[in-house]
Design a protein around this motif. Structure first.
Motif, PDB file in Angstrom:
ATOM      1  N   GLY A   9       0.790  -1.218   0.000  1.00 58.87           N
ATOM      2  CA  GLY A   9       0.000   0.000   0.000  1.00 58.87           C
ATOM      3  C   GLY A   9       0.820   1.265   0.000  1.00 58.87           C
ATOM      4  O   GLY A   9       0.290   2.344   0.263  1.00 58.87           O
ATOM      5  N   ALA A  10       2.109   1.166  -0.282  1.00 59.87           N
ATOM      6  CA  ALA A  10       2.958   2.353  -0.431  1.00 59.87           C
ATOM      7  C   ALA A  10       3.413   2.400  -1.882  1.00 59.87           C
ATOM      8  O   ALA A  10       4.040   1.464  -2.377  1.00 59.87           O
ATOM      9  N   GLY A  11       3.052   3.479  -2.578  1.00 58.09           N
ATOM     10  CA  GLY A  11       3.292   3.528  -4.017  1.00 58.09           C
ATOM     11  C   GLY A  11       2.336   2.642  -4.784  1.00 58.09           C
ATOM     12  O   GLY A  11       2.527   2.371  -5.965  1.00 58.09           O
ATOM     13  N   ASN A  12       1.290   2.196  -4.121  1.00 59.19           N
ATOM     14  CA  ASN A  12       0.295   1.314  -4.729  1.00 59.19           C
ATOM     15  C   ASN A  12      -1.038   1.555  -4.030  1.00 59.19           C
ATOM     16  O   ASN A  12      -1.082   1.660  -2.804  1.00 59.19           O
ATOM     17  N   ALA A  13      -2.117   1.644  -4.794  1.00 60.75           N
ATOM     18  CA  ALA A  13      -3.426   1.910  -4.203  1.00 60.75           C
ATOM     19  C   ALA A  13      -4.004   0.691  -3.497  1.00 60.75           C
ATOM     20  O   ALA A  13      -4.962   0.821  -2.731  1.00 60.75           O
ATOM     21  N   THR A  14      -3.449  -0.479  -3.744  1.00 57.59           N
ATOM     22  CA  THR A  14      -3.997  -1.713  -3.176  1.00 57.59           C
ATOM     23  C   THR A  14      -2.942  -2.431  -2.333  1.00 57.59           C
ATOM     24  O   THR A  14      -1.777  -2.059  -2.318  1.00 57.59           O
ATOM     25  N   VAL A 201      -5.794   7.594  -2.968  1.00 57.31           N
ATOM     26  CA  VAL A 201      -6.206   7.047  -4.268  1.00 57.31           C
ATOM     27  C   VAL A 201      -6.538   8.168  -5.254  1.00 57.31           C
ATOM     28  O   VAL A 201      -6.128   8.149  -6.415  1.00 57.31           O
ATOM     29  N   TYR A 202      -7.282   9.172  -4.778  1.00 59.59           N
ATOM     30  CA  TYR A 202      -7.600  10.336  -5.610  1.00 59.59           C
ATOM     31  C   TYR A 202      -6.849  11.574  -5.115  1.00 59.59           C
ATOM     32  O   TYR A 202      -7.365  12.690  -5.182  1.00 59.59           O
ATOM     33  N   GLY A 203      -5.630  11.386  -4.670  1.00 62.53           N
ATOM     34  CA  GLY A 203      -4.852  12.487  -4.124  1.00 62.53           C
ATOM     35  C   GLY A 203      -4.511  13.561  -5.121  1.00 62.53           C
ATOM     36  O   GLY A 203      -4.187  14.690  -4.736  1.00 62.53           O
ATOM     37  N   ASP A 204      -4.605  13.259  -6.423  1.00 65.59           N
ATOM     38  CA  ASP A 204      -4.213  14.233  -7.447  1.00 65.59           C
ATOM     39  C   ASP A 204      -5.380  14.720  -8.306  1.00 65.59           C
ATOM     40  O   ASP A 204      -5.174  15.358  -9.330  1.00 65.59           O
ATOM     41  N   ARG A 205      -6.621  14.438  -7.896  1.00 64.75           N
ATOM     42  CA  ARG A 205      -7.753  14.890  -8.711  1.00 64.75           C
ATOM     43  C   ARG A 205      -9.036  14.898  -7.874  1.00 64.75           C
ATOM     44  O   ARG A 205      -9.107  14.275  -6.819  1.00 64.75           O
ATOM     45  N   ASN A 206     -10.032  15.610  -8.398  1.00 67.50           N
ATOM     46  CA  ASN A 206     -11.307  15.765  -7.696  1.00 67.50           C
ATOM     47  C   ASN A 206     -12.443  15.106  -8.469  1.00 67.50           C
ATOM     48  O   ASN A 206     -12.371  14.922  -9.688  1.00 67.50           O
ATOM     49  N   HIS A 207     -13.502  14.773  -7.748  1.00 67.76           N
ATOM     50  CA  HIS A 207     -14.692  14.172  -8.342  1.00 67.76           C
ATOM     51  C   HIS A 207     -15.656  15.255  -8.831  1.00 67.76           C
ATOM     52  O   HIS A 207     -15.566  16.415  -8.436  1.00 67.76           O
ATOM     53  N   GLU A 208     -16.602  14.817  -9.666  1.00 71.26           N
ATOM     54  CA  GLU A 208     -17.755  15.666  -9.933  1.00 71.26           C
ATOM     55  C   GLU A 208     -18.562  15.821  -8.635  1.00 71.26           C
ATOM     56  O   GLU A 208     -18.490  14.968  -7.752  1.00 71.26           O
ATOM     57  N   ASN A 209     -19.360  16.893  -8.543  1.00 68.95           N
ATOM     58  CA  ASN A 209     -20.198  16.999  -7.345  1.00 68.95           C
ATOM     59  C   ASN A 209     -21.378  16.038  -7.462  1.00 68.95           C
ATOM     60  O   ASN A 209     -21.615  15.447  -8.519  1.00 68.95           O
ATOM     61  N   MET A 406      -1.282   4.367   0.124  1.00 70.86           N
ATOM     62  CA  MET A 406      -2.476   3.810  -0.495  1.00 70.86           C
ATOM     63  C   MET A 406      -2.952   4.626  -1.700  1.00 70.86           C
ATOM     64  O   MET A 406      -4.112   5.004  -1.812  1.00 70.86           O
ATOM     65  N   GLY A 407      -2.013   4.865  -2.615  1.00 70.30           N
ATOM     66  CA  GLY A 407      -2.303   5.532  -3.879  1.00 70.30           C
ATOM     67  C   GLY A 407      -1.161   5.237  -4.832  1.00 70.30           C
ATOM     68  O   GLY A 407      -0.082   4.815  -4.402  1.00 70.30           O
ATOM     69  N   ILE A 428       5.076  13.202   3.775  1.00 68.01           N
ATOM     70  CA  ILE A 428       5.958  12.437   2.892  1.00 68.01           C
ATOM     71  C   ILE A 428       5.172  11.348   2.179  1.00 68.01           C
ATOM     72  O   ILE A 428       4.225  10.781   2.727  1.00 68.01           O
ATOM     73  N   ALA A 429       5.554  11.092   0.945  1.00 64.67           N
ATOM     74  CA  ALA A 429       4.985   9.979   0.189  1.00 64.67           C
ATOM     75  C   ALA A 429       5.754   8.715   0.564  1.00 64.67           C
ATOM     76  O   ALA A 429       6.960   8.636   0.360  1.00 64.67           O
TER      77      ALA A 429
END
Length: 441
Positions: A9-14, A201-209, A406-407, A428-429
């Protein structure tokens, strides 16, 4: 000085798997399968990088297979400590792990057996939210306290707050929910913690509302029905399938889409839906168009039904399950639609479809994609980038450090940079296999 180690789960979302060492106490947080491609298959079969027999406690944040999937393997390899989670997580994990055994039987060397699952459940105890639980002391320490808070991700999901006798604390978020959710309470606020290990997991983008994503869902469903083809929705059996059923129930009740059959083609999702109904109360998914599909024969018979139809089947990333048979049949049909409603891990078939590949391999056979491909990220069960930053801001004054995990690597790095820039937080990542010092003395 405590030590945090990232084994998955480090450098990987799963594949979440973190070890916190408090003096002579070894505390494992989650023990999940990696998902996505051959590298995940290899990872899941590797020997644990620690001695399972040396672990005192295993805490589980929630029941998704990428957080619980390797627990029976851990037990098989010598873990004899206590497993803790909410009651709902234990009930759901039992179904998911037994299903994993069934899928694993198709492999030459299965990861574990039904007996390993049963042995795991015999070690499993449950904790309620907001009920601080004192863990016994080791030889050199006076113990610690753990408290669970609702993460709003899936039924029973929890954030784990560990507090030492000196009053210092560390929070493990597990997966944070995309609140508000149609079926769950909102993620709780947790304040006053010194350290956080969090998802990205979505650390670099946002969802639609919410309004946008529900409107897009309605339009995609309506268009698919107008084309008189099949609408395929790959869905995780836990949470995603139930949210989709709830959305469809609302659309049918409001009479904004025509009456067409809806097939929930997943025995596991059917069992989990029953657990949700008991937890929520009433029959929130009981609409006349819904048909539960239990047997493989019934699944194949769906293809013989003419006209528009909606098929919900696992798995959510198209890595296994009955969705593969439906994709092989319907993806070449230009009147059909496939709707991706969640994160698709790198290396998965779902990711290939999402990225626009025109030809994929399913069950060793080439399949040409002529169907319409649609994607709605807003129904993800994960908090988006802004929500993750807001979550950390609730602890801005007390925080000493945030470990972002976890991303995928780019999501971790992006979120860590946002936290440093916007909140002036030491973030830190994390990297797999690395250890980090944590002052919990």
């Amino acid at each position: 000085m405590a030590k945090l180690m990232c084994y998955g789960g480090a450098g990987n979302a799963t594949g979440a798997n973190f070890l916190l060492e408090l003096s002579d106490q070894k505390i494992l947080i989650d023990c999940g399968m990696q998902q996505g491609g051959e590298s995940a298959h290899v990872h899941n079969r590797q020997t644990f990088q620690y001695d399972p027999a040396s672990i005192n406690f295993l805490f589980i944040t929630h029941a998704h297979i990428d957080h619980v999937g390797l627990i029976p393997k851990l037990v098989h390899n010598g873990f004899k400590g206590t497993i803790y989670s909410t009651p709902e997580t234990k009930a759901l994990a039992e179904l998911l792990l037994l299903d994993a055994v069934k899928i694993g039987r198709e492999e030459e060397n299965p990861l574990y057996t039904t007996q390993d699952v049963e042995n795991s459940l015999s070690l499993w105890q449950t904790l309620e939210y907001h009920a601080p639980h004192d863990l016994p002391a080791g030889r050199q320490v006076s113990g610690f306290t753990v408290e669970l808070f609702d993460a709003g991700h899936v039924l029973g999901s929890s954030m784990l707050k560990f507090t030492t006798p000196g009053g210092k604390s560390m929070l493990f978020t597990g997966d944070l929910g995309n609140s508000p959710s149609p079926l769950l309470k909102e993620r709780e606020k947790v304040s006053g913690v010194d350290y956080i290990l969090m998802e990205s997991v979505y650390g670099d983008r946002n969802h639609e509302n919410r309004e946008e994503r529900e409107e897009r869902f309605k339009l995609i469903v309506s268009d698919a029905i107008k084309r008189n083809g099949a609408l395929l929705i790959p869905a995780f059996s836990l949470e995603r399938a139930q949210i989709i059923l709830s959305l469809l129930d609302d659309l049918f009740e409001a009479k904004v889409i025509p009456t067409v059959p809806v097939y929930l083609d997943s025995p596991l999702a059917i069992k989990i839906t029953a657990i949700y109904e008991r937890a929520i109360g009433g029959e929130p998914f009981d609409f006349k168009e819904l048909k539960y599909i239990q047997s493989a024969h019934e699944s194949r018979e769906i293809e013989k039904e003419p006209g528009a139809k909606i098929i919900i089947a696992g798995s959510g990333m198209s890595t296994a399950g009955r969705i593969l048979g439906h994709e092989a049949h319907y993806l070449p049909d230009p009147n059909s639609t496939i709707l991706l409603m969640g994160y698709q891990a790198a290396g998965t078939l779902g990711r290939q479809i999402e990225e626009g590949m025109k030809k994929v391999i399913i069950d060793d056979q080439p399949v040409t994609i002529r169907a319409h491909v649609e994607k709605i990220s807003g129904f993800s069960g994960h908090a988006d980038s802004d929500a993750l930053v807001n979550f950390v801001s609730e602890n801005e004054k007390s925080l000493k450090k945030v470990f972002v995990a976890m991303g995928e690597t780019h999501s971790q790095i992006f979120l860590a940079q946002r936290l440093r820039d916007e909140l002036n937080v030491d973030a830190i990542a994390t990297e797999e296999g690395k250890s980090y010092e944590v002052d919990l003395g």
